[in-house]
Design a protein around this motif. Sequence first.
Motif, PDB file in Angstrom:
ATOM      1  N   ARG A   6       0.811  -1.213   0.000  1.00 33.32           N
ATOM      2  CA  ARG A   6       0.000   0.000   0.000  1.00 33.32           C
ATOM      3  C   ARG A   6       0.849   1.270   0.000  1.00 33.32           C
ATOM      4  O   ARG A   6       0.379   2.326  -0.403  1.00 33.32           O
ATOM      5  N   THR A   7       2.095   1.182   0.447  1.00 33.91           N
ATOM      6  CA  THR A   7       2.915   2.386   0.467  1.00 33.91           C
ATOM      7  C   THR A   7       3.405   2.760  -0.923  1.00 33.91           C
ATOM      8  O   THR A   7       3.872   3.879  -1.129  1.00 33.91           O
ATOM      9  N   ASN A   8       3.308   1.830  -1.886  1.00 31.79           N
ATOM     10  CA  ASN A   8       3.754   2.109  -3.248  1.00 31.79           C
ATOM     11  C   ASN A   8       2.647   1.960  -4.274  1.00 31.79           C
ATOM     12  O   ASN A   8       2.918   1.743  -5.450  1.00 31.79           O
ATOM     13  N   THR A   9       1.404   2.058  -3.841  1.00 33.23           N
ATOM     14  CA  THR A   9       0.333   2.052  -4.830  1.00 33.23           C
ATOM     15  C   THR A   9       0.336   3.383  -5.573  1.00 33.23           C
ATOM     16  O   THR A   9       0.877   4.389  -5.107  1.00 33.23           O
ATOM     17  N   VAL A  10      -0.282   3.380  -6.726  1.00 31.42           N
ATOM     18  CA  VAL A  10      -0.425   4.616  -7.498  1.00 31.42           C
ATOM     19  C   VAL A  10      -1.083   5.691  -6.641  1.00 31.42           C
ATOM     20  O   VAL A  10      -0.686   6.860  -6.659  1.00 31.42           O
ATOM     21  N   GLN A  11      -2.083   5.285  -5.848  1.00 30.18           N
ATOM     22  CA  GLN A  11      -2.774   6.246  -4.993  1.00 30.18           C
ATOM     23  C   GLN A  11      -1.812   6.881  -3.985  1.00 30.18           C
ATOM     24  O   GLN A  11      -1.755   8.109  -3.852  1.00 30.18           O
ATOM     25  N   ASP A 167      -9.305   1.552 -11.821  1.00 29.64           N
ATOM     26  CA  ASP A 167      -8.538   0.458 -11.222  1.00 29.64           C
ATOM     27  C   ASP A 167      -7.042   0.736 -11.213  1.00 29.64           C
ATOM     28  O   ASP A 167      -6.266  -0.093 -10.724  1.00 29.64           O
ATOM     29  N   ASP A 168      -6.613   1.891 -11.730  1.00 28.16           N
ATOM     30  CA  ASP A 168      -5.180   2.212 -11.716  1.00 28.16           C
ATOM     31  C   ASP A 168      -4.665   2.491 -10.309  1.00 28.16           C
ATOM     32  O   ASP A 168      -3.478   2.266 -10.022  1.00 28.16           O
TER      33      ASP A 168
END
Length: 535
Positions: A6-11, A167-168
């Motif tokens: 989660r620390t490197n998601t696009v978001q 979904d990106d």
Amino acid sequence: MSHINRTNTVQQVTFRLMRELNMTKVFGNPGSTELNFLNNFPEDFEYVLALQESSAVAMADGYAQASGNAAFVNLHSAVGVGHALGNIFTAYRNHTPLVITAGQQSRSILPFAPYLGADQAADFPKPYVKWSIEPARPEDVPLAIAQAYHIAMQHPRGPTFVSIPCDDWDKTTEMPNYSKIIEGTTPTVEAINQLLETLQSSQKLAVVLGADVDRQGAFDTAVKLAERLQAHVWAAPYSSRASFPETHPQFAGFLPALPEQLSKKLSDYDVILVVGAPVFTLHIAGEVALFSSEVKIYQITDDPKYAAFSSATTTLFGSINHSLNAMLDKLAPLSNYQNDDFAIPLRSAAPKITGMTPIPVEYAIDLLAHARPFDSVIVEEAPSHRSAIQRFLPITRPNSFFTMSSGGLGYALPASVGVALATDKRAICLIGDGSSMYSIQAIWTAAQLNLPVTFIILNNFGYGAMHSFGKIMKSQSVPGLDLPNIDFVQLADSMGCKGARIKEHEKLPEAINKAVNTTGCYLLEIIVDPNTGGV
């Protein structure tokens, strides 16, 4: 089942990027295609909810102009972009830096014309964005936002657009190594010298200032230059910001957007310098005799379209503040000049207006000018009363007046919300009854955030500007110009904003004082004489 970092998601990478770019306020109206972006929204971010997408863009426009930094907008799919297009056009004409994003359907179903999906999403807001993209890969989304930010912030500034499949946001990526840009260009030394030689040899010089002067922080620089050149100063037609103190003895007034009248006001000058504006914005067709005269016209701009659309003009390209400072550096100090010519101001003071009922709009605006806090900011959208506003409400400070340069209504009411968010000063939205109904829902946002905004509605029960232009264009029996039976105080109260309606002039001084010196938001509806004001 694979584990998502989660620390490197696009978001999450996008949120880190937005912190670096100081875009931690998100203006929007959410939908299903934005949920993955908004999921677990960071505590150090603020989501500014507008109740319609066009209002979200205008709020961001006001915020960006008042703060000087690009604002982030999040719209809902193709329909949300469609709703917002009017104020996207205004932002484009206002040179407002915005990073506008919109949710797109999931990539896997895009080939099958899905519900809410946008065909050729990146093309939808064109040509009224500087740059537009739907990234080819999810990993490219943060980089696209960084690029959009820097393109938006480059002069001439303006909105950019990024379409993002929903979904990106859950895919993984890395922080982009994006470019840092240092702004600031000036014309060549030779061009500056040639221009100054012409200006200093002029027998009667006019300087015409447009909104980009104030927008680029050159308000005070323009004053120094005008004083040293001993020039008459005019505001460009339909300028969306004030770029010179309107009580200064060298201020001559506001140029009309009517060809014959504009030519008449400028025909006595031998040299005209236009800074930060087109040459010239017109509203109706007609012959501009000035362009075929002996008057020399020069322009300083960093907008290639301003240069391309200008007639009979020599253009110098450069950032406004840098260019004016380069000129100042070559001029002698102010103490070397005689300024006796301006012992008597070019523009006489506004006359004293006596109160009466029905209330003359000039009386209402004069009272406002004397009652408002010194550091308050005016956000205006009252086209039918603009001449009265220009006469009785002089602007004397930088970054203290905003309006729309597009001619499209629905800007000022939400923009005043954005201005209040950016400055913490009292924003005074001076607006007509017709204009206010385009974006009345923005009052709700002001009330929810308890912002210092005063909404002053000048109610003449119709589209007064249309009545005025109907006379100019000799139109008769035009339908759809009257707006009776709207209770603005009741509308405001339903959204949590207190207000009052004033019909009698005896009650107006106290009502205006209360409206502009209260806490939080407040709406004052003034029933004005429809036979006063006029474009």
